[in-house]
Write an enzyme that holds these catalytic residues in place. Structure first.
Site, mmCIF file in Angstrom:
data_model
loop_
_atom_site.group_PDB
_atom_site.id
_atom_site.type_symbol
_atom_site.label_atom_id
_atom_site.label_comp_id
_atom_site.label_asym_id
_atom_site.label_seq_id
_atom_site.Cartn_x
_atom_site.Cartn_y
_atom_site.Cartn_z
ATOM 1 N N TYR A 64 0.869 -0.979 -0.147
ATOM 2 C CA TYR A 64 0.054 0.048 0.086
ATOM 3 C C TYR A 64 0.971 1.319 0.046
ATOM 4 C CZ TYR A 64 -3.889 -2.934 1.447
ATOM 5 O OH TYR A 64 -4.897 -3.838 1.626
ATOM 6 N N ARG A 85 -16.331 -0.252 -1.721
ATOM 7 C CA ARG A 85 -15.508 0.847 -2.038
ATOM 8 C C ARG A 85 -16.220 2.026 -2.206
ATOM 9 N NH1 ARG A 85 -14.847 -3.928 -4.067
ATOM 10 N NH2 ARG A 85 -12.883 -5.088 -3.663
ATOM 11 N N GLY A 86 -17.198 2.321 -1.201
ATOM 12 C CA GLY A 86 -17.902 3.640 -1.168
ATOM 13 C C GLY A 86 -19.266 3.532 -1.975
ATOM 14 N N SER A 98 -21.948 3.287 0.131
ATOM 15 C CA SER A 98 -22.102 4.021 1.279
ATOM 16 C C SER A 98 -23.087 5.238 1.313
ATOM 17 C CB SER A 98 -20.625 4.739 1.320
ATOM 18 O OG SER A 98 -20.702 5.788 0.402
#
Length: 332
Positions: A56, A208-209, A212
Site C-alpha cells: 500500500y 469501496r464507497g 455508502s
C-alpha cells in the site's frame, strides 16, 4: 467498543477494524495529517484491529501507521499485514511473490517500517498457483515459532485452499470481500471457515464507497483512482447499483440511520466470527462507521433488506476480468 475473537486461535479485537489502504494508495485525495488523526480517533474509540499491506503506497502505509502509533502502547494495537504483491517504480502491479525467502524478506522490511519486532497477523495478499499453499503456511509457521509473527491469516482463498492451509498450521482468519452486494463467500467459503474455526475479516463492506450512500452517478473517479476501472462503477452497472442503494436508503431513513450504517450493521450481524473492516480516511467517515456498532437490525429490517438487495443483485463483478481470474476465492 464490543470485541470479537479472530477464529478459535486468534486475538481478541474490536468488533470493527480500520483498513488503512486508502490513506496511501489506490484512491485519490488522502491527506496524511487527517489520516493520522483518523487512526488516533479510531484507537481512542476502542478500535484495535488495524489492517495494512506492505504494498500500500509501496511501504508508505506501514510508515504512516508507525507514525500514528508513535507514543501509543503497541500492545493496544492488533496489526494485520498483507504481503506478496509487487509494484514497479510507477506503482504498477507486476505480479506476486510468495516464495519462502521472499516472505522472510518482505517481513524483515515490514518490521523495520513499522518499528516493531512482531506482526499480530501476517498473510499473503493472494495465493499463487506456482507456490503450494502448504509451503507458504509452512514458512509462516516457522516465523510464528521464531516470534516474528503471532498469527497466520489468508486472503481471498477458496474453501479447498483454506482446508489445505489449515492442516499445516491453524489459520487465524481469512480476509475476504463480504458485503450486501458481494455475498459469494456464503456458499462454500464461510461454512468451511466456521467448520475449521477460522475467523473472517470482511473488507469492502461498503463496496469501496459504492453502497455508502455518498456515491452518485455524477461522481467520476480520477484516472488514478482504481474505482475508475471497476465494473460496478461504470455505465449501466453503476446506474443499476445506485438504484439498489436508493432502496436501501429508504430502509435506513425509516430507522433514522445512514445507508452506510445499515450496510455495516448488516455485516456485523452475520456472525460474531466476522469482523468488518471499514476504510475510513477521515474522522467524519469513521464516526459514521462507528455508529453502525449501535445499530441492531430487526428481523423485519433484514427481510426488507433482502427483498430489495437479494444475493446476486449487484451489476458487474467486484474486480475487472484480469483480477477476477487471479482470485483463488473465485475458483471452484
Amino acid at each position: 467498543m464490543d470485541t470479537r475473537t479472530l477464529g478459535t486461535t486468534g486475538p481478541t479485537v474490536s468488533a470493527l477494524g480500520l483498513g488503512l489502504m486508502g490513506m496511501s494508495d489506490l484512491y485519490t485525495g488522502a491527506d496524511e495529517t487527517e489520516s493520522i488523526a483518523t487512526i488516533h480517533a479510531a484507537l481512542d474509540a476502542g478500535v484495535t484491529l488495524l489492517d495494512t499491506g506492505d504494498f500500500y503506497g509501496q511501504g508508505h502505509n506501514e510508515m504512516l501507521l508507525r507514525e500514528a502509533l508513535r507514543g501509543r502502547n503497541r500492545e493496544n494495537a492488533v496489526i494485520s499485514v498483507k504481503f506478496g504483491s509487487m509494484r514497479d517504480p510507477q506503482g504498477g502491479w507486476i505480479g506476486n511473490d510468495i516464495r519462502p525467502n521472499a516472505i522472510k524478506n518482505f517481513l524483515g522490511y515490514t518490521l523495520r517500517r513499522l518499528g516493531t519486532d512482531y506482526v499480530d497477523v501476517y498473510r499473503p495478499s493472494r495465493i499463487s498457483p506456482d507456490v503450494p499453499v502448504e509451503d507458504v503456511v509452512g514458512t509462516l509457521s516457522e516465523l510464528v515459532a521464531a516470534g516474528h509473527i503471532r498469527n497466520i491469516g489468508l486472503s481471498e482463498v477458496n474453501a479447498e485452499t483454506l482446508r489445505r492451509a489449515h492442516k499445516v498450521h491453524p489459520i487465524t482468519d481469512l480476509q475476504i470481500e463480504y458485503s450486501l452486494i458481494s455475498r459469494g463467500i456464503e456458499q462454500d467459503i464461510l461454512p468451511t471457515a466456521r467448520e475449521l474455526g477460522v475467523g473472517v475479516t470482511a473488507y469492502g463492506v461498503l463496496s469501496r464507497g459504492l453502497i455508502s450512500g455518498h456515491w452518485s452517478a455524477q461522481r467520476t473517479p480520477a484516472p488514478d483512482d482504481y474505482r475508475a476501472h471497476l465494473p460496478r462503477f461504470s455505465g449501466e452497472n453503476l446506474d443499476r447499483n445506485l438504484a439498489l442503494v436508493e432502496q436501501l436508503r429508504t430502509i435506513a431513513e425509516a430507522r433514522g440511520v445512514t445507508v452506510a450504517q445499515v450496510a455495516i450493521a448488516w455485516v456485523l450481524g452475520r456472525g460474531d466470527d466476522i469482523v468488518p473492516l471499514v476504510g475510513a480516511r477521515r474522522r467524519d467517515r469513521l464516526a459514521e462507521a462507528l455508529g453502525a456498532t449501535t445499530v441492531t437490525l430487526t428481523d423485519a429490517d433484514l427481510a426488507a433488506i433482502e427483498a430489495v438487495i437479494p444475493a446476486g443483485a449487484a451489476a458487474g463483478t467486484r474486480y475487472d476480468a484480469g483480477h477476477m481470474a487471479f482470485l483463488d476465492s473465485e475458483r471452484p
